[in-house]
Design an enzyme around this catalytic site. Structure first.
Site, PDB file in Angstrom:
ATOM      1  N   LYS A  13      -1.793  -8.870   1.895  1.00 23.42           N
ATOM      2  CA  LYS A  13      -1.312  -8.967   0.514  1.00 23.42           C
ATOM      3  C   LYS A  13      -1.056 -10.426   0.110  1.00 23.42           C
ATOM      4  O   LYS A  13      -1.035 -11.324   0.962  1.00 23.42           O
ATOM      5  CB  LYS A  13      -0.029  -8.127   0.377  1.00 23.42           C
ATOM      6  CG  LYS A  13      -0.264  -6.620   0.574  1.00 23.42           C
ATOM      7  CD  LYS A  13       1.019  -5.825   0.330  1.00 23.42           C
ATOM      8  CE  LYS A  13       0.797  -4.325   0.466  1.00 23.42           C
ATOM      9  NZ  LYS A  13       2.020  -3.547   0.145  1.00 23.42           N
ATOM     10  N   TYR A  53      -3.420   1.259  -7.047  1.00 21.93           N
ATOM     11  CA  TYR A  53      -2.153   1.938  -6.765  1.00 21.93           C
ATOM     12  C   TYR A  53      -1.830   3.020  -7.804  1.00 21.93           C
ATOM     13  O   TYR A  53      -0.657   3.366  -7.991  1.00 21.93           O
ATOM     14  CB  TYR A  53      -1.015   0.920  -6.690  1.00 21.93           C
ATOM     15  CG  TYR A  53      -0.957   0.157  -5.381  1.00 21.93           C
ATOM     16  CD1 TYR A  53      -0.573   0.804  -4.206  1.00 21.93           C
ATOM     17  CD2 TYR A  53      -1.266  -1.192  -5.304  1.00 21.93           C
ATOM     18  CE1 TYR A  53      -0.495   0.127  -2.994  1.00 21.93           C
ATOM     19  CE2 TYR A  53      -1.198  -1.888  -4.089  1.00 21.93           C
ATOM     20  CZ  TYR A  53      -0.812  -1.211  -2.936  1.00 21.93           C
ATOM     21  OH  TYR A  53      -0.733  -1.878  -1.737  1.00 21.93           O
ATOM     22  N   ASN A 116       5.534  -6.868   1.540  1.00 25.53           N
ATOM     23  CA  ASN A 116       5.543  -6.420   2.933  1.00 25.53           C
ATOM     24  C   ASN A 116       4.232  -6.696   3.677  1.00 25.53           C
ATOM     25  O   ASN A 116       3.850  -5.960   4.577  1.00 25.53           O
ATOM     26  CB  ASN A 116       5.960  -4.952   3.015  1.00 25.53           C
ATOM     27  CG  ASN A 116       5.029  -4.035   2.242  1.00 25.53           C
ATOM     28  OD1 ASN A 116       4.033  -4.489   1.694  1.00 25.53           O
ATOM     29  ND2 ASN A 116       5.351  -2.763   2.214  1.00 25.53           N
ATOM     30  N   HIS A 119      -1.206  -3.774   3.439  1.00 32.07           N
ATOM     31  CA  HIS A 119      -1.438  -2.371   3.070  1.00 32.07           C
ATOM     32  C   HIS A 119      -2.116  -1.679   4.238  1.00 32.07           C
ATOM     33  O   HIS A 119      -2.876  -2.305   4.980  1.00 32.07           O
ATOM     34  CB  HIS A 119      -2.353  -2.302   1.841  1.00 32.07           C
ATOM     35  CG  HIS A 119      -2.844  -0.913   1.539  1.00 32.07           C
ATOM     36  ND1 HIS A 119      -2.066   0.016   0.886  1.00 32.07           N
ATOM     37  CD2 HIS A 119      -4.011  -0.289   1.838  1.00 32.07           C
ATOM     38  CE1 HIS A 119      -2.754   1.146   0.781  1.00 32.07           C
ATOM     39  NE2 HIS A 119      -3.928   0.994   1.356  1.00 32.07           N
ATOM     40  N   GLU A 130     -10.570   3.881  -0.633  1.00 36.22           N
ATOM     41  CA  GLU A 130     -10.081   2.500  -0.771  1.00 36.22           C
ATOM     42  C   GLU A 130     -11.109   1.492  -0.264  1.00 36.22           C
ATOM     43  O   GLU A 130     -11.234   0.391  -0.813  1.00 36.22           O
ATOM     44  CB  GLU A 130      -8.763   2.353  -0.004  1.00 36.22           C
ATOM     45  CG  GLU A 130      -7.638   3.169  -0.629  1.00 36.22           C
ATOM     46  CD  GLU A 130      -6.355   3.200   0.209  1.00 36.22           C
ATOM     47  OE1 GLU A 130      -5.383   3.812  -0.252  1.00 36.22           O
ATOM     48  OE2 GLU A 130      -6.342   2.608   1.316  1.00 36.22           O
TER      49      GLU A 130
HETATM   50  N1  UDP Z   1       6.883  -0.352  -2.683  1.00 33.93           N
HETATM   51  C1  UDP Z   1       7.968  -0.955  -3.298  1.00 33.93           C
HETATM   52  N2  UDP Z   1       9.164  -0.293  -3.320  1.00 33.93           N
HETATM   53  C2  UDP Z   1       9.321   0.953  -2.772  1.00 33.93           C
HETATM   54  C3  UDP Z   1       8.219   1.560  -2.150  1.00 33.93           C
HETATM   55  C4  UDP Z   1       7.011   0.885  -2.128  1.00 33.93           C
HETATM   56  O1  UDP Z   1       7.847  -2.071  -3.788  1.00 33.93           O
HETATM   57  O2  UDP Z   1      10.430   1.505  -2.836  1.00 33.93           O
HETATM   58  C5  UDP Z   1       5.580  -1.062  -2.636  1.00 33.93           C
HETATM   59  C6  UDP Z   1       5.311  -1.691  -1.279  1.00 33.93           C
HETATM   60  O3  UDP Z   1       4.577  -2.901  -1.480  1.00 33.93           O
HETATM   61  C7  UDP Z   1       4.472  -0.633  -0.610  1.00 33.93           C
HETATM   62  C8  UDP Z   1       3.632  -0.125  -1.787  1.00 33.93           C
HETATM   63  O4  UDP Z   1       4.535  -0.135  -2.889  1.00 33.93           O
HETATM   64  O5  UDP Z   1       3.703  -1.161   0.456  1.00 33.93           O
HETATM   65  C9  UDP Z   1       3.042   1.257  -1.621  1.00 33.93           C
HETATM   66  O6  UDP Z   1       4.097   2.164  -1.302  1.00 33.93           O
HETATM   67  P1  UDP Z   1       3.923   3.247  -0.143  1.00 33.93           P
HETATM   68  O7  UDP Z   1       5.066   4.183  -0.248  1.00 33.93           O
HETATM   69  O8  UDP Z   1       2.536   3.811  -0.186  1.00 33.93           O
HETATM   70  O9  UDP Z   1       4.129   2.374   1.192  1.00 33.93           O
HETATM   71  P2  UDP Z   1       3.098   1.935   2.338  1.00 33.93           P
HETATM   72  O10 UDP Z   1       2.080   3.028   2.472  1.00 33.93           O
HETATM   73  O11 UDP Z   1       2.484   0.614   1.901  1.00 33.93           O
HETATM   74  O12 UDP Z   1       3.935   1.770   3.573  1.00 33.93           O
HETATM   75 MG    MG Z   2       0.942   4.019   1.091  1.00 30.94          MG
END
Ligand code: UDP
Ligand code: MG
Length: 144
Positions: A13, A53, A116, A119, A130
């Site tokens: 990212k 997203y 974080n 992805h 994707e």
């Molecule tokens: N995210 C965020 N706040 C939250 C949950 C998710 O900013 O409370 C962002 C974060 O960058 C995350 C992305 O949205 O990686 C996609 O969320 P997901 O729940 O799919 O998490 P991931 O699969 O990336 O662990």
């Molecule tokens: Mg996810």
């Protein structure tokens, strides 16, 4: 491709690129046994980040997520390994780095739940969708 092989899609990212961690994170990925079958540096627009997203469009963090993911260059990759989807989720750790297991990419390198570092696809089906979002068929080149 070996029948038990699987592919997943990752994105290093914009925070990963800004922090000059492309090499460090890619090293962790390769050392964990993933083969990189496609890779590029690109920049999402608000529109393309929003489309990627779209599943989260009703979530309260969607606007921030779209702003962040379009804030600078990123490095999508298609990775191949047996059990790639689940093993990659294990390698990156929980979404919130404060909750991520020791030694995971997010625990080591990420600053917050939003920013974080990486992805990782959540299913083989989504990995295929994707992967096609970022790469044309001729850009996906398996290692023999
Ligand atoms: N995210 C965020 N706040 C939250 C949950 C998710 O900013 O409370 C962002 C974060 O960058 C995350 C992305 O949205 O990686 C996609 O969320 P997901 O729940 O799919 O998490 P991931 O699969 O990336 O662990
Ligand atoms: Mg996810």
């Amino acid at each position: 491709m070996n029948l038990s092989m699987e592919r997943t899609l990752t994105i290093l990212k914009p925070d990963c690129v800004r922090k000059q961690l492309i090499g460090a994170v890619t090293d962790k990925i390769e050392r964990a046994g993933f083969r990189i079958v496609a890779m590029k540096k690109t920049r999402l627009t608000k529109q393309t980040a929003g489309a990627f997203y779209a599943v989260h469009s009703e979530r309260p963090f969607y606007g921030e997520l779209v702003d962040f993911m379009s804030s600078g260059p990123c490095v999508p990759m298609i990775l191949e390994k047996e059990n790639a989807v689940a093993d990659f989720r294990t390698l990156i750790g929980a979404t919130d780095p404060a909750q991520a297991d020791a030694g995971t990419i997010r625990q080591l390198f990420a600053d917050s739940k939003g920013e974080n570092i990486v992805h990782g696809s959540d299913s083989a089906e989504n990995a295929a969708i994707e992967g096609a979002f970022f790469f044309a068929a001729e850009e996906v080149v398996r290692v023999d």
